[in-house]
Design a protein around this motif. Structure first.
Motif, mmCIF file in Angstrom:
data_model
loop_
_atom_site.group_PDB
_atom_site.id
_atom_site.type_symbol
_atom_site.label_atom_id
_atom_site.label_comp_id
_atom_site.label_asym_id
_atom_site.label_seq_id
_atom_site.Cartn_x
_atom_site.Cartn_y
_atom_site.Cartn_z
ATOM 1 N N THR A 82 5.602 34.831 -7.693
ATOM 2 C CA THR A 82 5.902 35.746 -8.917
ATOM 3 C C THR A 82 6.027 37.254 -8.263
ATOM 4 O OG1 THR A 82 4.583 34.309 -10.318
ATOM 5 C CG2 THR A 82 5.003 36.692 -10.994
ATOM 6 N N ALA A 83 7.242 37.507 -8.511
ATOM 7 C CA ALA A 83 7.463 39.110 -8.326
ATOM 8 C C ALA A 83 7.160 40.078 -9.214
ATOM 9 C CB ALA A 83 8.898 39.189 -7.711
ATOM 10 N N HIS A 84 6.508 40.978 -8.906
ATOM 11 C CA HIS A 84 6.252 42.065 -9.892
ATOM 12 C C HIS A 84 6.969 43.492 -9.377
ATOM 13 C CE1 HIS A 84 2.653 39.745 -11.792
ATOM 14 N NE2 HIS A 84 2.765 39.348 -10.654
ATOM 15 N N ILE A 85 8.063 43.577 -10.206
ATOM 16 C CA ILE A 85 8.954 44.786 -9.800
ATOM 17 C C ILE A 85 8.468 45.967 -10.820
ATOM 18 C CG2 ILE A 85 11.229 45.691 -9.397
ATOM 19 C CD1 ILE A 85 12.165 42.659 -8.882
ATOM 20 N N ARG A 86 7.888 46.952 -10.260
ATOM 21 C CA ARG A 86 7.685 47.818 -11.180
ATOM 22 C C ARG A 86 8.788 48.760 -11.525
ATOM 23 N NH1 ARG A 86 3.161 51.524 -7.978
ATOM 24 N NH2 ARG A 86 4.130 53.112 -9.375
ATOM 25 N N LEU A 87 8.863 49.191 -12.747
ATOM 26 C CA LEU A 87 10.292 49.620 -13.316
ATOM 27 C C LEU A 87 10.488 51.195 -12.876
ATOM 28 C CD1 LEU A 87 10.221 48.562 -16.942
ATOM 29 C CD2 LEU A 87 11.462 47.634 -15.043
ATOM 30 N N ASP A 88 9.200 51.910 -12.523
ATOM 31 C CA ASP A 88 9.175 53.108 -11.977
ATOM 32 C C ASP A 88 9.522 53.189 -10.757
ATOM 33 O OD1 ASP A 88 6.897 52.089 -10.970
ATOM 34 O OD2 ASP A 88 5.615 53.973 -11.728
ATOM 35 N N ARG A 89 9.647 52.083 -9.960
ATOM 36 C CA ARG A 89 9.890 51.943 -8.559
ATOM 37 C C ARG A 89 11.521 51.562 -8.382
ATOM 38 N NH1 ARG A 89 6.945 54.508 -4.938
ATOM 39 N NH2 ARG A 89 7.330 52.916 -3.483
ATOM 40 N N LEU A 90 12.125 51.242 -9.495
ATOM 41 C CA LEU A 90 13.437 50.853 -9.452
ATOM 42 C C LEU A 90 14.297 52.239 -8.871
ATOM 43 C CD1 LEU A 90 14.194 48.653 -12.535
ATOM 44 C CD2 LEU A 90 14.570 48.075 -10.203
ATOM 45 N N GLN A 91 15.228 51.781 -8.324
ATOM 46 C CA GLN A 91 16.195 52.862 -7.724
ATOM 47 C C GLN A 91 17.623 52.704 -8.154
ATOM 48 O OE1 GLN A 91 15.645 54.094 -3.877
ATOM 49 N NE2 GLN A 91 16.496 52.454 -2.789
ATOM 50 N N ALA A 92 17.974 51.183 -8.088
ATOM 51 C CA ALA A 92 19.209 50.800 -8.469
ATOM 52 C C ALA A 92 19.306 49.518 -8.862
ATOM 53 C CB ALA A 92 20.164 50.951 -7.223
ATOM 54 N N VAL A 93 20.158 49.175 -9.889
ATOM 55 C CA VAL A 93 20.253 47.874 -10.413
ATOM 56 C C VAL A 93 21.832 47.580 -10.574
ATOM 57 C CG1 VAL A 93 19.840 46.250 -12.541
ATOM 58 C CG2 VAL A 93 18.212 48.066 -11.871
ATOM 59 N N ASP A 94 22.290 46.615 -9.756
ATOM 60 C CA ASP A 94 23.687 46.524 -9.274
ATOM 61 C C ASP A 94 24.105 45.041 -10.037
ATOM 62 O OD1 ASP A 94 23.874 48.684 -7.889
ATOM 63 O OD2 ASP A 94 23.376 47.588 -6.043
ATOM 64 N N VAL A 95 25.435 45.041 -10.608
ATOM 65 C CA VAL A 95 25.749 43.738 -11.206
ATOM 66 C C VAL A 95 26.944 43.163 -10.320
ATOM 67 C CG1 VAL A 95 26.907 42.740 -13.013
ATOM 68 C CG2 VAL A 95 25.415 44.624 -13.704
ATOM 69 N N THR A 96 26.810 42.045 -9.864
ATOM 70 C CA THR A 96 27.848 41.358 -8.976
ATOM 71 C C THR A 96 28.321 40.131 -9.417
ATOM 72 O OG1 THR A 96 26.226 40.220 -7.451
ATOM 73 C CG2 THR A 96 26.778 42.318 -6.935
ATOM 74 N N GLN A 97 29.472 39.774 -9.307
ATOM 75 C CA GLN A 97 30.084 38.608 -9.703
ATOM 76 C C GLN A 97 31.112 38.269 -8.807
ATOM 77 O OE1 GLN A 97 31.677 40.718 -13.381
ATOM 78 N NE2 GLN A 97 31.159 38.432 -14.208
ATOM 79 N N PRO A 98 30.441 37.036 -8.030
ATOM 80 C CA PRO A 98 31.350 36.411 -7.164
ATOM 81 C C PRO A 98 32.447 35.511 -7.718
ATOM 82 C CG PRO A 98 29.152 35.814 -6.927
ATOM 83 C CD PRO A 98 28.960 36.622 -7.715
ATOM 84 N N LEU A 99 33.405 35.278 -7.188
ATOM 85 C CA LEU A 99 34.632 34.816 -7.890
ATOM 86 C C LEU A 99 34.525 33.617 -8.728
ATOM 87 C CD1 LEU A 99 37.787 34.853 -7.928
ATOM 88 C CD2 LEU A 99 37.844 33.189 -6.033
ATOM 89 N N LEU A 100 33.646 32.775 -8.382
ATOM 90 C CA LEU A 100 33.461 31.656 -9.329
ATOM 91 C C LEU A 100 32.622 32.076 -10.364
ATOM 92 C CD1 LEU A 100 32.858 28.388 -6.898
ATOM 93 C CD2 LEU A 100 34.778 29.048 -8.209
ATOM 94 N N ALA A 101 31.536 33.147 -10.244
ATOM 95 C CA ALA A 101 30.919 33.521 -11.394
ATOM 96 C C ALA A 101 31.787 34.194 -12.321
ATOM 97 C CB ALA A 101 29.938 34.636 -10.756
ATOM 98 N N ARG A 102 32.752 34.992 -11.797
ATOM 99 C CA ARG A 102 33.746 35.560 -12.781
ATOM 100 C C ARG A 102 34.404 34.541 -13.498
ATOM 101 N NH1 ARG A 102 37.382 39.546 -9.381
ATOM 102 N NH2 ARG A 102 38.195 40.025 -11.426
ATOM 103 N N VAL A 103 34.872 33.546 -13.269
ATOM 104 C CA VAL A 103 35.423 32.311 -13.935
ATOM 105 C C VAL A 103 34.519 31.903 -14.873
ATOM 106 C CG1 VAL A 103 36.546 30.124 -13.576
ATOM 107 C CG2 VAL A 103 37.068 31.874 -11.716
ATOM 108 N N ALA A 104 33.356 31.706 -14.512
ATOM 109 C CA ALA A 104 32.205 31.233 -15.436
ATOM 110 C C ALA A 104 31.840 32.109 -16.436
ATOM 111 C CB ALA A 104 31.299 30.237 -14.788
#
Length: 431
Positions: A82-104
């Motif tokens: 279980t990963a506990h990621i503190r929101l006040d420690r977030l510095q970037a949230v990136d959205v990535t789409q590999p080719l097959l993910a874009r198709v789906a």
């Protein structure tokens, strides 16, 4: 997670078998010769079924939840994590789409967290759901109340720069690394064939070299294709990719160093490349190629108040006794906001460090430099990187050491907090 997510793990048993086969090819060939048609017909469906079951179970036992203070990601069938990621420690949230993910029509979220060695990720979510979750996470990180964060939506972005494909292609052709890797891919296998006359030796050496040449030319073109930079309350947004599409964010206040790189063959066209050192983040390129004036305007947005002077103070002429010829590429400038050091003669690189990001300052002298009354001043940043003013006069270096330490203390005291834009600082949409 999205129902297509099990396909992400289905290939794992196949990969294990492929790895075993590559590790011991002779044993693999021997085992394959013993297989009958009946065994293959039974084993192949069993392997596919096992892979599908493994993918389904990893999907079934993966959950995430957003609380008022953290993002929790729970994974694992036998061994739970279980990963506990503190929101006040977030510095970037990136959205990535590999080719097959874009198709789906799905996407993954990659989360840059201060102090984490690698990115946690959520894969896969529906494309719209991924963008909505990203907006909510950033809204909560910015201080919006949990009950209103999901209503904020994605902050609007204003485009600042777009790199045309033709310009990108020409810039790669004018890069020395591209031609050096291509030359190595041709010359080295030819020499090996002339010496050994062994096809296997040539293939074992030539194929990796060809792969490296492709990665430095075609690979970079595919990765950097359609590069666009936009400005939003989240920071500077970067979108790029021909096959795999990536949406990254340069988080505000976390950039430690900006480098303006100028290869030799780009100078007649006035092109430069802008690279970044971001604490705890893998984002390292702001612009793959752009006119210098445009690049400097983007640098001013990343480092508010930073101005690149037209001329830098060069190293003393006696520095040529320590580093012949190449000493001419060394330069230094210090303004009210940044420390600037230049190095390189054929491939110039100008490093810009805000005073507030300097963690330590060091003076170093080798025996020959001490004899010539020269010294290097090293500036260490929070991204575990060092920028060096090479071969300065020893008296100037000693003064610079003390004054830079004072500027750094003052800069850190007056700097704005390294966090997402607070709720009161935005007027429209999310910050």
């Amino acid at each position: 997670m999205h129902p297509v997510t099990p396909l992400r793990r289905t290939w794992a048993p196949v990969a294990v078998l492929a790895g075993w086969a590559a590790h011991d090819p002779a044993q693999t060939q021997e085992q394959l010769t013993r297989l009958t048609a009946t065994t293959v017909l039974v084993a192949l469906p069993a392997l596919l079924l096992g892979g599908a079951l493994y993918g389904f179970l990893t999907w079934w036992f993966t959950h995430f939840a957003v609380t008022s203070t953290e993002l929790r990601i729970r994974t694992g069938l036998v061994f739970r994590r279980t990963a506990h990621i503190r929101l006040d420690r977030l510095q970037a949230v990136d959205v990535t789409q590999p080719l097959l993910a874009r198709v789906a029509g799905v996407a993954k979220l990659k989360l840059d967290v201060i102090g984490a060695d690698k990115k946690d990720e959520l894969a896969y979510l529906g494309e719209d759901e991924a963008r909505a979750l990203r907006a909510e996470l950033l809204a909560r990180a910015a201080g919006f109340a949990p009950e209103t964060a999901h209503q904020v939506g994605e902050a609007p972005a204003r485009r600042l720069l777009h790199v045309p494909p033709a310009v990108l292609a020409v810039s790669l052709l004018l890069t020395g690394a591209t031609w050096a890797s291509l030359a190595a891919a041709v010359v080295v296998p030819s020499l090996l064939w002339w010496v050994t006359h062994s096809v296997w030796t040539v293939l074992a050496t030539g194929l990796p070299l060809l792969g490296a040449a492709g990665a430095s030319s075609v690979g970079r073109f595919v990765t950097d294709y359609d590069w666009a930079v936009g400005e939003s309350p989240d920071g500077l947004r970067i979108d790029h990719g021909l096959l795999d599409r990536t949406h990254e964010t340069v988080p505000p206040g976390r950039v430690q160093t900006v480098r303006i790189v100028e290869p030799l063959l780009w100078r007649r066209r006035g092109w430069v490349r802008v690279e970044l050192d971001v604490a705890g983040s893998a984002n390292s390129v702001l612009v793959p190629v752009a006119p210098r004036d445009v690049a400097e305007s983007l640098v001013a947005r990343v480092l508010p108040g930073a101005v690149v002077p037209d001329a830098l103070s060069r190293a003393p002429r006696r520095a040529g006794w320590c580093v012949p010829v190449w000493w001419r590429g060394y330069g230094l400038a210090v303004t009210d906001t940044v420390f600037i050091a230049r190095y390189g003669l054929l491939r110039r690189s100008l490093a810009i460090v805000p005073h507030a990001k300097v963690q330590s300052v060091r003076l170093r002298q080798g025996p020959w430099a001490r004899f010539k009354s020269l010294a290097d001043v090293h500036v260490d940043t929070g991204a575990d990187k060092t920028v060096t003013a090479r071969l300065r006069d020893a008296g100037e270096a000693a003064t610079l050491l003390q004054s830079q330490a004072d500027r750094s203390r003052t800069g850190r005291r007056e700097a704005r907090p390294d966090r997402w834009m607070a709720q009161g600082e935005t007027t429209g949409g999310h910050g």
